[in-house]
Design an enzyme around this catalytic site. Structure first.
Site, PDB file in Angstrom:
ATOM      1  N   GLU A 159       5.747   2.669  -3.705  1.00  0.00           N
ATOM      2  CA  GLU A 159       4.906   3.606  -4.456  1.00  0.00           C
ATOM      3  C   GLU A 159       4.938   4.990  -3.816  1.00  0.00           C
ATOM      4  O   GLU A 159       4.952   6.009  -4.526  1.00  0.00           O
ATOM      5  CB  GLU A 159       3.478   3.085  -4.526  1.00  0.00           C
ATOM      6  CG  GLU A 159       3.331   1.866  -5.417  1.00  0.00           C
ATOM      7  CD  GLU A 159       1.908   1.343  -5.482  1.00  0.00           C
ATOM      8  OE1 GLU A 159       1.559   0.735  -6.504  1.00  0.00           O
ATOM      9  OE2 GLU A 159       1.148   1.536  -4.512  1.00  0.00           O
ATOM     10  N   ASP A 194       3.551  -0.675  -0.757  1.00  0.00           N
ATOM     11  CA  ASP A 194       2.983   0.669  -0.600  1.00  0.00           C
ATOM     12  C   ASP A 194       4.081   1.704  -0.393  1.00  0.00           C
ATOM     13  O   ASP A 194       3.994   2.833  -0.904  1.00  0.00           O
ATOM     14  CB  ASP A 194       2.018   0.704   0.588  1.00  0.00           C
ATOM     15  CG  ASP A 194       0.747  -0.098   0.335  1.00  0.00           C
ATOM     16  OD1 ASP A 194       0.505  -0.489  -0.825  1.00  0.00           O
ATOM     17  OD2 ASP A 194       0.007  -0.347   1.312  1.00  0.00           O
ATOM     18  N   ASP A 243       1.474   5.323  -7.320  1.00  0.00           N
ATOM     19  CA  ASP A 243       0.855   4.248  -8.102  1.00  0.00           C
ATOM     20  C   ASP A 243       0.524   4.722  -9.511  1.00  0.00           C
ATOM     21  O   ASP A 243       0.786   4.040 -10.499  1.00  0.00           O
ATOM     22  CB  ASP A 243      -0.406   3.756  -7.381  1.00  0.00           C
ATOM     23  CG  ASP A 243      -1.184   2.746  -8.199  1.00  0.00           C
ATOM     24  OD1 ASP A 243      -0.699   1.611  -8.359  1.00  0.00           O
ATOM     25  OD2 ASP A 243      -2.270   3.089  -8.697  1.00  0.00           O
ATOM     26  N   GLU A 277       1.330   7.203  -1.693  1.00  0.00           N
ATOM     27  CA  GLU A 277       1.176   5.905  -2.358  1.00  0.00           C
ATOM     28  C   GLU A 277       0.217   6.033  -3.538  1.00  0.00           C
ATOM     29  O   GLU A 277       0.473   5.505  -4.628  1.00  0.00           O
ATOM     30  CB  GLU A 277       0.640   4.886  -1.359  1.00  0.00           C
ATOM     31  CG  GLU A 277       0.276   3.539  -1.960  1.00  0.00           C
ATOM     32  CD  GLU A 277      -0.751   2.812  -1.119  1.00  0.00           C
ATOM     33  OE1 GLU A 277      -1.444   1.948  -1.681  1.00  0.00           O
ATOM     34  OE2 GLU A 277      -0.871   3.117   0.082  1.00  0.00           O
TER      35      GLU A 277
END
Length: 233
Positions: free
Chosen positions: A116, A113, A44, A40
């Protein structure tokens, strides 16, 4: 490739060769040590870069503040959760029994989450080839990006007034409801907005206190000589 992920691959527009990476991306921290938190983190960063680069080229006349607000809209949790639902991620998430019982597979933060984390997994599977991630991400976001407009980044008058005063180290404006007219279901609010550097008081009215305050803030901006027609940041 196992049959269990065929539908998901079609939704993602990407087929994992290493299904262990996908399974890790779909593993919530409630399952224990091996979970998607590190993926994640990676995803991101990649998402912010890819969307930022696209916006940079898509809106060649936009200023930094406008681009930042457009990117924030695209990468915020609510948007990522929407993508997660479109992909049907709830059917594939792996989580602990507590999260399952509490309906965690429907929770925005968990779906966001996971999206990502999938981006991070795609990046790793392609040995850091940004082109592969970029293709997938922009395919996911195509319709959303096409609907964006720089005009949508204009801040509301209260925010603009506050930032204008803060940038000049001046006290924040003071709002006060001075009158309310009408029945409970159809009221009109009258608000004063006082700014220390203004001799005049700005007034606003509206069908709610919030609207009246926005109108009063807009009047204060005009009295301060701030151009309210376009975004300056």
């Amino acid at each position: 490739m196992t049959n269990q992920y065929i539908s998901l691959y079609n939704q993602l527009g990407y087929h994992f060769q290493d299904e262990a990476l996908l399974e890790l991306a779909l593993s919530h921290r409630s399952v224990g040590g091996k979970n998607n938190e590190r993926l994640e983190f990676l995803g991101d960063s990649i998402l912010n870069y890819v969307i930022g680069e696209d916006l940079y080229h898509r809106f060649s006349d936009a200023q930094e503040g406008q681009l930042s607000r457009l990117r924030a809209r695209m990468v915020k949790g609510a948007t990522l959760a929407e993508l997660g639902r479109e992909f049907g991620l709830s059917e594939y998430m792996k989580m602990g029994s507590g999260e399952l019982k509490s309906g965690g597979y429907r929770r925005d933060s968990i779906l966001a989450d996971a999206v990502e984390a999938i981006i991070g997994a795609i990046h790793l599977e392609n040995h850091g080839d940004m082109a592969a991630c970029k293709r997938v991400i922009l395919n996911w976001y195509q319709s959303r990006l096409e609907k964006l407009s720089v005009k949508d980044t204009l801040k509301d008058p209260k925010t603009r007034l506050q930032e204008f005063l803060q940038s000049r180290q001046q006290p924040l404006p003071q709002y006060e409801v001075v009158n309310v007219k009408g029945q409970a279901h159809q009221q009109t609010f009258f608000v004063e907005c006082r700014v220390e550097s203004l001799e005049e008081v700005a007034y606003g009215k509206g069908t709610s206190r919030r609207i009246a305050e926005q109108v009063a803030a807009g009047e204060a901006l005009i009295l301060l000589g701030v151009d309210t027609r376009e975004e300056k940041q």
